[in-house]
Design an enzyme around this catalytic site. Structure first.
Site: not given
Length: 735
Positions: A75, A164, A166, A406, A509, A513, A705
């Site tokens: 199974s 089924y 679900a 933001g 930075d 993330l 130089q």
């Protein structure tokens, strides 16, 4: 013609492969060289009974055709056993096709607990168990392809199939998350919703339709999605009768239904229902972050439209003393030093390229008018946001994982020097209560000595920290401005590279993330995202190129609002509107149409106010007198110098980091010539040096130089000719 898709050496596990779709998949994989595990419990379509004959017949069929296959009769709930068969027999597992399924169709009121549970155990839990058993093996080998089987019933619903439906939609959710988690290990997971004749569908579809919906019309899609050359990941496809289509989510723009000083009501929802359900300008979110990332934009609209948040309970507001007490707090001052290397690294990080000749001034220190991009000013100030600086502010207590950048404002009072050290002072200018969150407004002033060079304003939105009774607006906050309601005057596009975030982060930075797939996944992204300030840099560069001819002295200020994330590899499209000296703009992802920077503008200094020949401090350059004197003295020895030099020298004299004057010493013909301006033909060598350093070379205080090797004198072209400077200035000009 392209080569056929082969699976030689790949080990493929197909569940429910004793008949129908699974059998077609197993045969097709084996025919193309795969080593196949044919799994089938051997029960009927309701999940009753068990046996080995179904799997054995398919294995025998594969072997008769010269393929390699073994049977497994467990199974799918015993997923470890299925994968163990693959490992014991073939030593690895490359592909898992979760196909096993049963039906227990009942109208909703007639579904028993057993009907519900067994459907979920076989479909959803079975897919989980088999995939989990294979997952770590795929991670170790850095390769895997997983296919999930959903259904139109799961996507759309169907009478008599609540259990089924679900389970099948749950499988789609499982696949979406596995696609995110597996991407970094080259494990791709996709979902199909097949329409095909099988043991299950033969009970609900007419016989002639079952015949038309052959499993062989589904198998080719399965093989393509499971092939090593297929980069599709997290996709959902309907397939049947030779037709294939891809599905995606779509969302209306929706409506804001809160009104100032009034409770949010069901009547407000009713009155806006048509707008809430209007798909005429729909978006197509692909990630959880895209789904939730618009909250900042919504809150700004709430403010601009005079709408305020309302508490949904009668709970007392949080204490105000903490946040309010932080206003006016000064952070410890710090210094930001940088060289031309950091300036160039930043320019490359925001898309400047040698492919564009006009960008050379930002990426080559030897360029006559080498300059810092104006937006490098945010790099100078960003240390105030790094290393937990805000965490040290008394009264600011919140989860920094919920902090979003933001808005950003930057103003320059003079062009940034090409290198130098700036002292920065940061202060919490204000804190605003937005109900569902709080906005922290921080001002950062950057000085060279006592001279103010630039000013930054960072606006940070912290989700879930509002409702403390504070003010909602502030005269200290630099206002964002909506773009004009007309077609843009100009549009520029730049494709970001897959390494864009990795390159940009070198400017300081270091937020994981933007580089760590695991960290990005925890934050709700399918992969690392591009820095918002990187997109900011791309956009400002577009405006500078389009409306100021890359003249950094014309850049005065920029204000942006960050709306949505960008993934490295996507194309940034900046749409611009010119209104006087203000350039309004918004930036979109070209591939999706999503606005990622909104309500933005750049203010420019009028072109008439720019002088290209005199330094900003005014006054004569000392070098001008020297070039005049060289011209006079060469009149008597010019022919002799021409014989020895035989070159055209172009000089770029800088003042305050920008080119203030150009002179040419032509020692290639006749008795030579000295004149102000660029070479009339082509220069053999171009020398870039400040007015002050030029005078030190003339007076013998600075060896040419040594000046070259220390970076104080730069040359391009035939730089060996610069060695003849001593001869020109001393031996012949007698300076």
């Amino acid at each position: 013609m392209a080569s056929p898709l082969r699976f030689d050496g790949r080990v493929v596990l197909v569940t429910g492969a004793g008949g129908g779709l699974g059998r077609a998949y197993a045969l097709a994989f084996a025919e193309r060289g795969a080593l196949v595990i044919v799994n089938d419990l051997g029960g009927d379509f309701k999940g009753i009974g068990k046996g080995s004959s179904a799997a054995d017949k398919v294995v025998a069929e594969i072997r008769r055709k010269g393929g390699k296959a073994v049977a497994n009769y467990d199974s799918v709930e015993a997923g470890e056993k299925l994968v163990k068969t693959a490992l014991d027999t073939f030593g690895r597992i490359d592909v898992v096709v979760n196909n096993a399924g049963i039906l227990r169709d009942r109208s909703f009121s007639r579904i028993s607990d057993e009907d519900w549970d067994i459907i979920h155990r076989v479909h959803l839990r079975g897919s989980f168990q088999v995939t989990r058993a294979a997952w770590d093996h795929m991670k170790k080998q850095n390769y895997g392809r997983i296919l999930m089987t959903s259904s139109a019933s799961g996507i759309y619903g169907n009478f008599g199939q609540a259990n089924y439906s679900a389970a099948k939609l749950g499988i789609l959710g499982l696949c979406n998350t596995l696609a995110i988690e597996g991407r970094k290990n080259n494990i791709h997971c996709n979902t199909i919703a097949p329409n095909a004749g099988s043991r299950m569908t033969e009970t609900v579809l007419p016989e002639d339709l079952v015949e038309a919906l052959k499993p062989e019309y589904v198998a080719p899609l399965v093989l393509w999605l499971c092939h090593e050359s297929c980069e599709e990941n997290g996709g959902l496809f309907e397939v049947g009768a030779g037709w294939i289509g891809k599905l995606r989510w779509e969302r209306t723009l929706g409506a804001i239904v809160r009104k100032r000083n009034q409770p949010m009501t069901p009547e407000a929802v009713r009155d806006n229902w048509e707008k809430i359900c209007d798909f005429s300008n729909a978006s197509k979110p692909q990630t959880i972050q895209e789904s939730t990332g618009g909250i900042v934009e919504v809150l700004h609209k709430v403010d601009s439209e005079g709408i305020s948040p309302n508490r949904t309970s009668h709970a007392a507001p949080a204490a105000t003393s903490g946040f309010v007490g932080a206003v006016g707090h000064k952070l410890p001052s710090f210094s930001s030093s940088y060289t031309e290397l950091q300036s160039i690294m930043y320019a490359l990080g925001v898309g400047a390229s040698v492919k564009n000749p006009k960008d050379l001034k930002f990426v080559y220190e030897g360029s006559a008018d080498f300059s810092c991009l104006p937006t490098f000013g945010v790099i100078v100030a960003q240390k105030s946001m790094m290393n937990g600086g805000l965490a040290e502010v008394p009264g600011l207590s919140f989860n920094f994982a919920k902090a979003l950048h933001g808005e950003q404002y930057l103003e320059l009072y003079k062009p940034l020097p090409r290198s130098g050290e700036l002292k920065c002072e940061a202060v919490i200018a204000d804190i605003l209560d937005k109900g569902s969150g709080v906005v922290i407004v921080m001002d950062v002033y950057s000085y060279s000595g006592k001279e103010l060079i630039c000013y930054n304003q960072f606006s940070v939105f912290v989700v879930g920290s509002g409702g403390f009774g504070g003010k909602r607006t502030s005269e200290k906050l630099k206002a964002a401005v909506a773009v004009p309601n007309r077609p843009p005057d100009a549009v520029l596009r730049d494709a970001t590279s897959l390494n864009q975030a990795a390159l940009y982060r070198l400017s300081g930075d270091w937020n994981p993330l933007h580089i760590d797939p695991d960290f990005a996944s925890v934050a709700g992204f399918e992969k690392p995202i591009l820095h918002g300030l990187c997109t900011f840099g791309f956009s400002a560069r577009h405006v500078l190129q389009q409306f100021a001819d890359n003249d950094v002295s014309r850049f005065k200020a920029i204000k942006v609002r960050f709306a949505k994330p960008v993934y490295p590899g996507q194309t940034l499209q900046t749409e611009m509107w010119k209104e006087g000296n203000r350039i309004h703009f918004q930036t979109k992802v070209h591939e999706t149409g999503d606005v990622v920077i909104s309500n933005a503008y750049v203010d420019l200094v009028p072109a008439s106010g720019v002088s290209t020949q005199t330094p900003s401090e005014g006054g004569e350059l000392q070098s001008a007198l020297v070039f005049g004197e060289i011209g006079r003295r060469l009149k008597s020895v010019g022919r002799e110098v021409v014989k020895k030099a035989n070159a055209v020298f172009e000089w770029h004299i800088t003042k305050g980091g920008t080119v203030a004057a150009k002179w040419t010493i032509d020692l290639k013909s006749g008795s030579g010539e000295v004149y102000q301006g660029p070479a009339k033909g082509s220069a053999d060598v171009t020398i870039i040096i400040s007015d002050e350093d030029f005078m030190e070379v003339v007076f013998g205080k600075l060896d040419p130089q040594k000046a070259f090797f220390s970076g104080r004198l730069k040359a391009r072209g035939n730089i060996m000719l610069s060695q003849k400077l001593q001869m020109i200035l001393k031996d012949y000009a007698k300076l």
